[in-house]
Design an enzyme around this catalytic site. Structure first.
Site, mmCIF file in Angstrom:
data_model
loop_
_atom_site.group_PDB
_atom_site.id
_atom_site.type_symbol
_atom_site.label_atom_id
_atom_site.label_comp_id
_atom_site.label_asym_id
_atom_site.label_seq_id
_atom_site.Cartn_x
_atom_site.Cartn_y
_atom_site.Cartn_z
ATOM 1 C CD GLU A 1 38.058 50.269 40.296
ATOM 2 O OE1 GLU A 1 38.955 49.525 39.883
ATOM 3 O OE2 GLU A 1 38.219 51.072 41.242
ATOM 4 C CG ASP B 1 48.897 60.037 30.701
ATOM 5 O OD1 ASP B 1 48.585 60.042 31.910
ATOM 6 O OD2 ASP B 1 49.036 61.073 30.027
ATOM 7 C CG ASP C 1 51.928 65.031 31.718
ATOM 8 O OD1 ASP C 1 52.046 66.218 31.379
ATOM 9 O OD2 ASP C 1 51.507 64.677 32.825
ATOM 10 C CB CYS D 1 55.146 76.178 28.039
ATOM 11 S SG CYS D 1 54.310 76.987 26.702
ATOM 12 C CB CYS E 1 52.155 77.889 23.823
ATOM 13 S SG CYS E 1 53.742 77.300 23.195
ATOM 14 C CG LEU F 1 43.693 57.063 31.384
ATOM 15 C CD1 LEU F 1 44.937 57.698 31.997
ATOM 16 C CD2 LEU F 1 44.040 56.457 30.027
#
Lengths: 414, 482
Positions: free
Chosen positions: A39, A104, A106, A117, A123, A308
């Site tokens: 898919e 994943d 993040d 940040c 950064c 993903l």
């Protein structure tokens, strides 16, 4: 800023590495219909989202993508039937069967310890945390779990993804995936920075954890480990405060120390001294881990049918391409140097104008697309990232060759 | 001529038997393929069910790895002619084969009966796992690798060199293993996919995709494997059930077998409205099992019962035939004598009474609790009166109480070969009533328990009536089946 509708057609015609992409997802054709039952989902113009896209072969994949020009591409699972037939199949029979094991990471999940940040920004300072995450996880996936084919990809804005492509990984059940993710978790991401669990170590310390500081040090090799950790941690009083909630005595001592010593190195030294004094041998490790340890979202890893973002997809907000990361040169990876789609198109235009004038007109028509595309991305900054991808696919191909031979032996083909 | 032929045949048989069942313990991977008489079919099934019910009962009374547990289970296995020993000498081989064959066939028959619902499957898997665990522990270490190999469990034990390398890491990964203990055990390399729970909680050493499991822990791994296989198999069996049910010789037996585990659940009340509220006090002394008698007494004394007590007693009353209106009247009358006024009762307690009769919310008509459920779930704490007195009370206190109920003093001793097995408080009530009304015996039901240990109601014997006491426990359960 960058007009995606104009740039995407060019990107998909001249730059997207369809050949390697197909070689990857086809997995050598060892399993029948593996590519055909995969898919894909596309986000199109005006935020239209379509699922259950599938393709019969590379040529169809190319044609459709060039026609639809998706803003974003996601890769899903290999199903029991062709995904576009999912409504026609008897309910319950249409099942997600295999998919790469994915992770994943993040940057937003580090907001509780980042002072430079927050949310979607990054950064160079906090990018160090990403490098640590990649090292820690890559080592564990390789050495603890024995996974050999791991593709790390920059998401295009604030994180990285890992695609584990070993056959054993693709066949993992949902509960196995969540077990792997939990093994790798020290800090659970539970929505909102306040609820992130503290790292608490107990003896005996599992070998996996012992390796973490090693990975951290390797990751920080180029910025002289101790001072780097020291500077990251000792400036972060909020972090230290949280981590010492169980040891108020130490905390008070540290507070006065930190007022006395103004450099991060001195502060780090005092931290270690206090910790040893009070026999909380693991406290400094806990603090470092609380800061550095990768935050994993178990939900992303556990679903066999989870979609993903695809490598080489464009990030709609930044325009950056999701490029593979060469883990052998992890320290040199600079997220801010990753090409954007507009950059690439400009580079392409320039390359066409400047060099090869004798080719204009003559073979732009006559040359077969794939060959031209090879020269095209090589002329742009995308070239080196495609090379990383190519190497990755070649490594996997070596393992499939053996399998195909075995299969044809068994069938008696000569 | 005949002589030789006979010899040849018996030798062939011997080989075939040895091949079929190389171990007393098996995974039941392959179904039996021979022909079998209906009588044997029935006997095997009933015997195994007896075995599994015994396992359930002793599992509640004894710790599963204790001596007493093992002794009781071995006795039962021997009695019912199931295999219980691994190393069998030459002379016994023939008999052993018969036992293993029975074990094999009876397991598969019960699969047919117990694959149909989630509850049945769960119960079956639990008892089969307990049986497997017991037999597994009986395998001596020399036979162990052989057992693993014959069952396709590719868990190889590691050699000296590898031991040296991984020893320390194993100790660091596992709080339960000391260096000393580790020296004495084999260590097996198990793919991580087979030990997800240990991997998930990082309680095991993992390298290159393999976990290193010391012998002591391998039973968990093997058990999980057994459970997974059995669970899948039951799902497959359920799909082919329609074919089996179409055979009218088998259907009634299979139905009876699956009802026997649960017995009558007293959800369909036969005597609705036949009991009046005035009778309850009297009935509580005559025909209530001890747990309900206690609850009733506490309710009368305190004009209140906590939630656990209200559930257990309330559903029991429903089971003996109280209507919803009667129940509301009963509870309100009592609670109002205490600290609750009628209004509050109507607003709060009344709702949950209606709920338990299936008149509110998702309208589930809740069934009265069985003994097993009372014993195993929701243990009572300070101030509670629910639970099972034979399980949850102090033995001395219990003895005193029973004495005060005029149980004959010399009746306090252990009854092992009691044929009546009590599974449900409402069963007690129904039996008591039928005895009291059928025969003119106004005697109390004597309870015989051992002074020191806490036995289950399985040892509670009903009022003397030779015919019912000696009735086969299985048949007794069948009696009330709809």
């Amino acid at each position: 800023m960058f007009p995606l509708p104009d740039l995407l057609p060019l990107y998909y015609r001249r730059l997207f590495p369809f050949s390697q992409y197909f070689r990857w997802l086809n997995y050598g054709g060892v399993t029948k219909n593996y590519f055909q039952n995969r898919e894909f989902s596309f986000t199109l113009k005006d935020d239209i989202y379509v699922r259950y896209q599938c393709f019969s072969n590379q040529s169809e994949l190319e044609k459709e993508m060039q026609k639809m020009c998706p803003y974003k591409i996601d890769i899903g699972a290999v199903y029991s039937h062709r995904p576009n037939q999912h409504n026609a199949v008897k309910s319950g029979s249409f099942q997600a069967q295999e998919k790469e094991l994915v992770f994943d990471i993040d940057m937003t999940d580090y907001d509780d310890v980042r002072s430079c940040c927050s949310s979607a920004d990054i950064c160079h300072k906090c990018w160090t945390l990403m490098k640590i995450a990649v090292r820690v996880l890559d080592r564990a996936l390789k050495e603890d779990f024995g996974f050999e084919h791991r593709l790390w990809v920059y998401s295009g804005r604030r994180g990285v993804h890992c695609w584990v492509c070993d056959e054993a990984a693709r066949k993992l059940s949902q509960s196995a995936r969540s077990a792997v993710a939990e093994y790798l978790s020290l800090i659970r991401v539970v929505g909102g920075s306040e609820t992130i669990k503290k790292v608490q170590l107990s003896t005996p310390v599992h070998p996996f954890i012992t390796y973490v500081p090693v990975s951290i040090n390797v990751a920080l090799h180029y910025c002289r480990a101790v001072s780097c950790v020291a500077s990251m941690v000792s400036d972060n009083w909020v972090l230290i405060y949280k981590c010492t909630s169980a040891s108020p005595l130490i905390r008070d001592m540290l507070q006065s120390d930190f007022q006395k010593y103004k450099t991060s190195v001195k502060r780090w030294e005092s931290l270690k001294k206090r910790v040893n004094q009070k026999n909380s041998a693991l406290l400094d490790s806990e603090i470092v881990l609380q800061y550095c340890y990768p935050r994993l979202d178990v939900n992303v890893s556990k679903g066999v049918n989870h979609l993903l973002k695809s490598p080489f997809s464009v990030h709609p907000k930044t325009g950056r391409i999701s490029v593979p990361i060469d883990t052998r040169q992890l320290d040199q990876f600079d997220p801010f140097a990753v090409p954007t789609i507009s950059m690439l198109c400009q580079e392409l235009d320039k390359a066409v104008q400047s060099g090869e004038e004798d080719e204009s007109g003559k073979d732009k028509e006559g040359e077969p697309e794939p060959k031209r595309r090879v020269r095209d991305y090589k002329r742009t900054s995308l070239g080196k990232y495609v090379k990383v991808f190519e190497l990755f696919v070649e490594q996997m191909e070596k393992s499939w060759k053996g399998q195909l031979l075995k299969q044809s032996d068994m069938q008696g083909d000569f | 001529m005949q002589f030789f032929r006979k010899q040849r045949i018996s030798r062939l048989n011997g080989d075939r038997q040895a091949d079929m069942y190389p171990h007393s313990l098996q995974f039941y991977g392959q179904p039996p393929t021979e022909n079998i008489s209906l009588a044997e079919f029935e006997t095997f099934a009933v015997d195994r069910l007896r075995l599994l019910k015994t396992i359930e009962n002793i599992g509640v009374s004894y710790v599963k790895t204790s001596e007493q547990y093992s002794k009781k289970l071995e006795a039962e296995l021997r009695k019912l002619l199931f295999p219980y020993r691994v190393d069998v000498d030459e002379k016994e081989l023939g008999k052993e084969y018969e036992k293993r064959r029975k074990d094999h066939i009876s397991h598969f028959i019960l699969r047919l009966a117990y694959c149909q619902t989630e509850d049945l499957r769960r119960w079956f898997i639990q008892q089969e796992m307990d049986l497997f665990r017991y037999r597994f522990h009986e395998i001596p270490e020399e036979h162990f690798q052989n057992f693993l190999n014959t069952n396709n469990l590719i868990y190889n034990s590691i050699n000296e060199e590898e031991r040296r390398i991984v020893k320390l890491s194993i100790i660091h990964s596992n709080a339960n293993i000391s260096a000393v203990k580790l020296e004495e055990m084999e260590i097996y390399k198990v793919p991580f996919q087979d030990v997800l729970d240990l991997v998930r909680s990082r309680k095991v050493y993992l390298k290159g995709g393999y976990t290193y499991i010391p012998h002591k822990e391998i039973v968990t791994v093997v058990l999980n494997d057994f459970r997974t296989r059995l669970s899948k198999a039951l799902a497959v069996t359920a799909r082919s059930l329609p074919v089996v049910h179409s055979d009218e010789r088998l259907q009634p037996l299979l139905n009876h077998l699956s009802h026997a585990y649960v017995g009558q659940d007293y959800s369909i009340q036969k005597n609705i409205g036949k009991i009046s509220l005035e009778q309850i006090d009297n009935l509580s002394l005559k025909s209530f099992p001890l747990c309900m008698r206690n609850l009733h007494k506490a309710l009368r004394e305190n004009h209140h019962l906590r939630h656990g007590g209200r559930m257990q007693y309330g559903l029991f009353l429903k089971g003996i035939g109280l209507t919803l209106e009667q129940a509301l009247q009963f509870w309100r009358a009592e609670f109002v004598k205490g600290k609750v006024d009628a209004d509050k009762f109507d607003k709060t307690y009344a709702y949950s009474i209606r709920h338990s009769f299936g008149k509110e919310g998702k309208r589930t008509d809740y069934t009265p609790f069985s003994c097993m459920k009372i014993i195993l779930s929701n243990a009572p704490s300070q101030g509670d009166h629910h639970g099972c007195p034979f399980r949850h009370s102090d033995p001395e206190l219990l003895k005193q109480k029973l004495q005060s109920y005029k149980i004959p003093g010399n009746g306090i001793n252990q009854v092992d070969d009691c044929n009546f097995s009590l599974n449900h408080p409402n069963q007690y009530f129904a039996e008591s009533q039928s005895l009291l009304n059928g025969k003119d015996v106004k005697r109390e039901a004597p309870a015989k328990i051992s002074g020191g240990s806490q036995e289950t109601p399985a040892n509670v014997k009903m009022a003397e009536s030779t015919s019912s006491a000696e009735m086969d426990d299985l048949e007794l359960l069948f009696q009330d089946a709809p």
